[in-house]
Design a protein around this motif. Sequence first.
Motif, PDB file in Angstrom:
ATOM      1  N   MET A  37       0.136  -2.543  -0.609  1.00 55.37           N
ATOM      2  CA  MET A  37      -0.506  -1.482   0.162  1.00 55.37           C
ATOM      3  C   MET A  37      -1.787  -0.984  -0.497  1.00 55.37           C
ATOM      4  O   MET A  37      -2.632  -0.378   0.165  1.00 55.37           O
ATOM      5  CB  MET A  37       0.469  -0.317   0.371  1.00 55.37           C
ATOM      6  CG  MET A  37       1.654  -0.687   1.249  1.00 55.37           C
ATOM      7  SD  MET A  37       2.676   0.723   1.720  1.00 55.37           S
ATOM      8  CE  MET A  37       1.583   1.550   2.884  1.00 55.37           C
ATOM      9  N   LEU A  38      -1.971  -1.252  -1.799  1.00 57.91           N
ATOM     10  CA  LEU A  38      -3.179  -0.837  -2.502  1.00 57.91           C
ATOM     11  C   LEU A  38      -4.114  -2.003  -2.806  1.00 57.91           C
ATOM     12  O   LEU A  38      -5.149  -1.814  -3.431  1.00 57.91           O
ATOM     13  CB  LEU A  38      -2.820  -0.127  -3.819  1.00 57.91           C
ATOM     14  CG  LEU A  38      -2.155   1.242  -3.691  1.00 57.91           C
ATOM     15  CD1 LEU A  38      -1.896   1.837  -5.073  1.00 57.91           C
ATOM     16  CD2 LEU A  38      -2.985   2.197  -2.857  1.00 57.91           C
ATOM     17  N   ALA A  39      -3.763  -3.200  -2.379  1.00 56.38           N
ATOM     18  CA  ALA A  39      -4.607  -4.367  -2.639  1.00 56.38           C
ATOM     19  C   ALA A  39      -5.918  -4.252  -1.856  1.00 56.38           C
ATOM     20  O   ALA A  39      -6.032  -3.499  -0.886  1.00 56.38           O
ATOM     21  CB  ALA A  39      -3.875  -5.640  -2.235  1.00 56.38           C
ATOM     22  N   GLN A  79     -11.640  -2.044   3.207  1.00 56.37           N
ATOM     23  CA  GLN A  79     -12.043  -1.426   1.953  1.00 56.37           C
ATOM     24  C   GLN A  79     -10.838  -1.124   1.090  1.00 56.37           C
ATOM     25  O   GLN A  79      -9.804  -0.703   1.570  1.00 56.37           O
ATOM     26  CB  GLN A  79     -12.802  -0.140   2.257  1.00 56.37           C
ATOM     27  CG  GLN A  79     -13.344   0.545   1.008  1.00 56.37           C
ATOM     28  CD  GLN A  79     -14.124   1.789   1.375  1.00 56.37           C
ATOM     29  OE1 GLN A  79     -14.270   2.076   2.540  1.00 56.37           O
ATOM     30  NE2 GLN A  79     -14.599   2.502   0.383  1.00 56.37           N
ATOM     31  N   GLN A  80     -11.000  -1.311  -0.213  1.00 56.55           N
ATOM     32  CA  GLN A  80      -9.898  -1.038  -1.133  1.00 56.55           C
ATOM     33  C   GLN A  80      -9.668   0.461  -1.243  1.00 56.55           C
ATOM     34  O   GLN A  80     -10.609   1.231  -1.364  1.00 56.55           O
ATOM     35  CB  GLN A  80     -10.216  -1.599  -2.514  1.00 56.55           C
ATOM     36  CG  GLN A  80      -9.065  -1.406  -3.503  1.00 56.55           C
ATOM     37  CD  GLN A  80      -9.410  -1.917  -4.874  1.00 56.55           C
ATOM     38  OE1 GLN A  80     -10.583  -1.999  -5.204  1.00 56.55           O
ATOM     39  NE2 GLN A  80      -8.430  -2.275  -5.655  1.00 56.55           N
ATOM     40  N   GLN A  81      -8.419   0.865  -1.181  1.00 57.48           N
ATOM     41  CA  GLN A  81      -8.100   2.271  -1.366  1.00 57.48           C
ATOM     42  C   GLN A  81      -8.355   2.663  -2.810  1.00 57.48           C
ATOM     43  O   GLN A  81      -8.037   1.940  -3.740  1.00 57.48           O
ATOM     44  CB  GLN A  81      -6.634   2.526  -1.028  1.00 57.48           C
ATOM     45  CG  GLN A  81      -6.250   3.987  -1.158  1.00 57.48           C
ATOM     46  CD  GLN A  81      -4.810   4.204  -0.756  1.00 57.48           C
ATOM     47  OE1 GLN A  81      -4.167   3.282  -0.286  1.00 57.48           O
ATOM     48  NE2 GLN A  81      -4.310   5.405  -0.934  1.00 57.48           N
ATOM     49  N   THR A 132      -1.879  -4.814   2.972  1.00 52.09           N
ATOM     50  CA  THR A 132      -0.815  -5.212   3.883  1.00 52.09           C
ATOM     51  C   THR A 132      -0.057  -3.954   4.284  1.00 52.09           C
ATOM     52  O   THR A 132       0.462  -3.251   3.426  1.00 52.09           O
ATOM     53  CB  THR A 132       0.164  -6.201   3.210  1.00 52.09           C
ATOM     54  OG1 THR A 132      -0.578  -7.317   2.709  1.00 52.09           O
ATOM     55  CG2 THR A 132       1.201  -6.694   4.206  1.00 52.09           C
ATOM     56  N   SER A 133      -0.038  -3.657   5.569  1.00 52.57           N
ATOM     57  CA  SER A 133       0.633  -2.447   6.027  1.00 52.57           C
ATOM     58  C   SER A 133       2.144  -2.594   5.900  1.00 52.57           C
ATOM     59  O   SER A 133       2.673  -3.709   5.809  1.00 52.57           O
ATOM     60  CB  SER A 133       0.270  -2.147   7.491  1.00 52.57           C
ATOM     61  OG  SER A 133       0.908  -3.078   8.351  1.00 52.57           O
ATOM     62  N   LEU A 134       2.820  -1.469   5.925  1.00 53.68           N
ATOM     63  CA  LEU A 134       4.277  -1.491   5.833  1.00 53.68           C
ATOM     64  C   LEU A 134       4.886  -2.205   7.038  1.00 53.68           C
ATOM     65  O   LEU A 134       5.938  -2.847   6.922  1.00 53.68           O
ATOM     66  CB  LEU A 134       4.811  -0.059   5.724  1.00 53.68           C
ATOM     67  CG  LEU A 134       6.164   0.118   5.026  1.00 53.68           C
ATOM     68  CD1 LEU A 134       6.121  -0.437   3.611  1.00 53.68           C
ATOM     69  CD2 LEU A 134       6.569   1.586   4.993  1.00 53.68           C
ATOM     70  N   ASN A 135       4.243  -2.122   8.196  1.00 49.74           N
ATOM     71  CA  ASN A 135       4.745  -2.821   9.379  1.00 49.74           C
ATOM     72  C   ASN A 135       4.672  -4.337   9.211  1.00 49.74           C
ATOM     73  O   ASN A 135       5.589  -5.061   9.624  1.00 49.74           O
ATOM     74  CB  ASN A 135       3.954  -2.404  10.628  1.00 49.74           C
ATOM     75  CG  ASN A 135       4.388  -1.057  11.165  1.00 49.74           C
ATOM     76  OD1 ASN A 135       5.336  -0.451  10.670  1.00 49.74           O
ATOM     77  ND2 ASN A 135       3.690  -0.577  12.176  1.00 49.74           N
ATOM     78  N   ILE A 136       3.592  -4.819   8.604  1.00 53.25           N
ATOM     79  CA  ILE A 136       3.472  -6.260   8.367  1.00 53.25           C
ATOM     80  C   ILE A 136       4.483  -6.709   7.318  1.00 53.25           C
ATOM     81  O   ILE A 136       5.113  -7.770   7.446  1.00 53.25           O
ATOM     82  CB  ILE A 136       2.042  -6.621   7.925  1.00 53.25           C
ATOM     83  CG1 ILE A 136       1.058  -6.361   9.058  1.00 53.25           C
ATOM     84  CG2 ILE A 136       1.970  -8.082   7.487  1.00 53.25           C
ATOM     85  CD1 ILE A 136       1.306  -7.209  10.294  1.00 53.25           C
ATOM     86  N   ILE A 137       4.656  -5.906   6.268  1.00 48.65           N
ATOM     87  CA  ILE A 137       5.673  -6.214   5.265  1.00 48.65           C
ATOM     88  C   ILE A 137       7.043  -6.297   5.925  1.00 48.65           C
ATOM     89  O   ILE A 137       7.841  -7.206   5.639  1.00 48.65           O
ATOM     90  CB  ILE A 137       5.673  -5.141   4.151  1.00 48.65           C
ATOM     91  CG1 ILE A 137       4.383  -5.233   3.334  1.00 48.65           C
ATOM     92  CG2 ILE A 137       6.886  -5.313   3.235  1.00 48.65           C
ATOM     93  CD1 ILE A 137       4.214  -4.124   2.314  1.00 48.65           C
ATOM     94  N   ALA A 138       7.324  -5.368   6.841  1.00 47.88           N
ATOM     95  CA  ALA A 138       8.613  -5.352   7.539  1.00 47.88           C
ATOM     96  C   ALA A 138       8.787  -6.591   8.407  1.00 47.88           C
ATOM     97  O   ALA A 138       9.868  -7.202   8.434  1.00 47.88           O
ATOM     98  CB  ALA A 138       8.719  -4.091   8.396  1.00 47.88           C
ATOM     99  N   MET A 139       7.730  -6.994   9.118  1.00 42.18           N
ATOM    100  CA  MET A 139       7.847  -8.177   9.973  1.00 42.18           C
ATOM    101  C   MET A 139       8.023  -9.439   9.137  1.00 42.18           C
ATOM    102  O   MET A 139       8.813 -10.323   9.486  1.00 42.18           O
ATOM    103  CB  MET A 139       6.632  -8.317  10.881  1.00 42.18           C
ATOM    104  CG  MET A 139       6.682  -9.553  11.763  1.00 42.18           C
ATOM    105  SD  MET A 139       5.393  -9.618  13.024  1.00 42.18           S
ATOM    106  CE  MET A 139       6.197  -8.735  14.342  1.00 42.18           C
ATOM    107  N   ASN A 140       7.300  -9.519   8.026  1.00 39.06           N
ATOM    108  CA  ASN A 140       7.477 -10.669   7.133  1.00 39.06           C
ATOM    109  C   ASN A 140       8.920 -10.772   6.654  1.00 39.06           C
ATOM    110  O   ASN A 140       9.494 -11.864   6.580  1.00 39.06           O
ATOM    111  CB  ASN A 140       6.544 -10.535   5.925  1.00 39.06           C
ATOM    112  CG  ASN A 140       5.166 -11.087   6.186  1.00 39.06           C
ATOM    113  OD1 ASN A 140       4.997 -12.148   6.756  1.00 39.06           O
ATOM    114  ND2 ASN A 140       4.163 -10.348   5.767  1.00 39.06           N
ATOM    115  N   SER A 141       9.502  -9.638   6.309  1.00 40.79           N
ATOM    116  CA  SER A 141      10.887  -9.624   5.835  1.00 40.79           C
ATOM    117  C   SER A 141      11.838 -10.043   6.947  1.00 40.79           C
ATOM    118  O   SER A 141      12.787 -10.808   6.718  1.00 40.79           O
ATOM    119  CB  SER A 141      11.252  -8.229   5.317  1.00 40.79           C
ATOM    120  OG  SER A 141      12.536  -8.230   4.743  1.00 40.79           O
ATOM    121  N   THR A 142      11.592  -9.557   8.150  1.00 39.75           N
ATOM    122  CA  THR A 142      12.428  -9.922   9.298  1.00 39.75           C
ATOM    123  C   THR A 142      12.402 -11.427   9.538  1.00 39.75           C
ATOM    124  O   THR A 142      13.448 -12.065   9.739  1.00 39.75           O
ATOM    125  CB  THR A 142      11.950  -9.183  10.557  1.00 39.75           C
ATOM    126  OG1 THR A 142      12.098  -7.764  10.359  1.00 39.75           O
ATOM    127  CG2 THR A 142      12.750  -9.595  11.782  1.00 39.75           C
TER     128      THR A 142
END
Length: 339
Positions: free
Chosen positions: A139-141, A312-314, A145-155
Amino acid sequence: MADEMKVEAEIGKEEIAVVDSTAVATQEKAAYASASHLSCTDGTKLVVRERKCTAGEEKLAYVMGIDEAGRGPVLGPMVYCGLFAPASEDLSSRSFADSKTLTAHKRDELFDGKNGIESDDKLGYVAEILSAKFITEHMLAREKTSLNIIAMNSTIKIIQTVLDMGVVLSAVYIDTVGDPERYAASLSRRFPTIQFTVCPKADALYACVSGASIVAKVVRDRALEVCKTDLGLSGELGCGYPGDTTTIAFLKTHKDPLFGFPPIVRQSWETCNRLLAEEGGVCISWEADEDQDGGAGSKYGGKGSSSGGAQQQQKLSFGSASSKALEETSAVGRHPYFR
């Protein structure tokens, strides 16, 4: 389509857990030993309970429910779980329910108590533990990668793992993430032979999703305690949510003014940003980011802190606006290697 392309990407390091059931002397050590296979302080880990098909069951149709635990907390991992069972199996007679409505004792009982999920030969599950450090890094890269994308990848990973076992999935029920129709359509394109139902409150509507939520919650709670022990941390964790005073006290106790928090903490959460700013953290200015932003970016992080767009990087906040920042220098006088 951009989200779907990101879904295809490889995410994080992964281990396959091996259960260690070594008997130990004290109850505390015994509890740790029984859950030590859930340790995940970095990357991700799959925990698999494979259901072995008996003769004649190789082509039996299965249904699976998928749910998560620990999406919102600032402490510890997020866990996604898929619980699968024969489509002919009636799960409605069990005491499965949304894990948030059950006590910890009841969840433990349904998971590995007498006649629980762990002892039922008709049930199997795949759970993925996504460490707090893994979530922070993604999320800080620079390419977030949003939490929703992380969740879909895991699914997707869970579904593919179950299919690779030889299980024939006819239907999958999922508690919604984002837009239900888009989510279902995206999964259907990847797994065209499976019927997907994605909807809000699926953990209260479908017993297989309720069962998955129970496994996910139990695994997360135990993994959190194991990670705390593995990292040598002390103190009560609380529920892990930012609104919990015990959790905030834990964060303050384990805060470093320069390096932030230990790996058990999701440093991408605004709670961490705020605590560092309020508690005299060291303010750091990233020259490379300011050069890229044309000097317009803020030194102080947090969601929406700058106007550079999604790519942009956070910027991390390590102090309040009143803190004395590190003095910026030009490259003049530096060794060429560092210019």
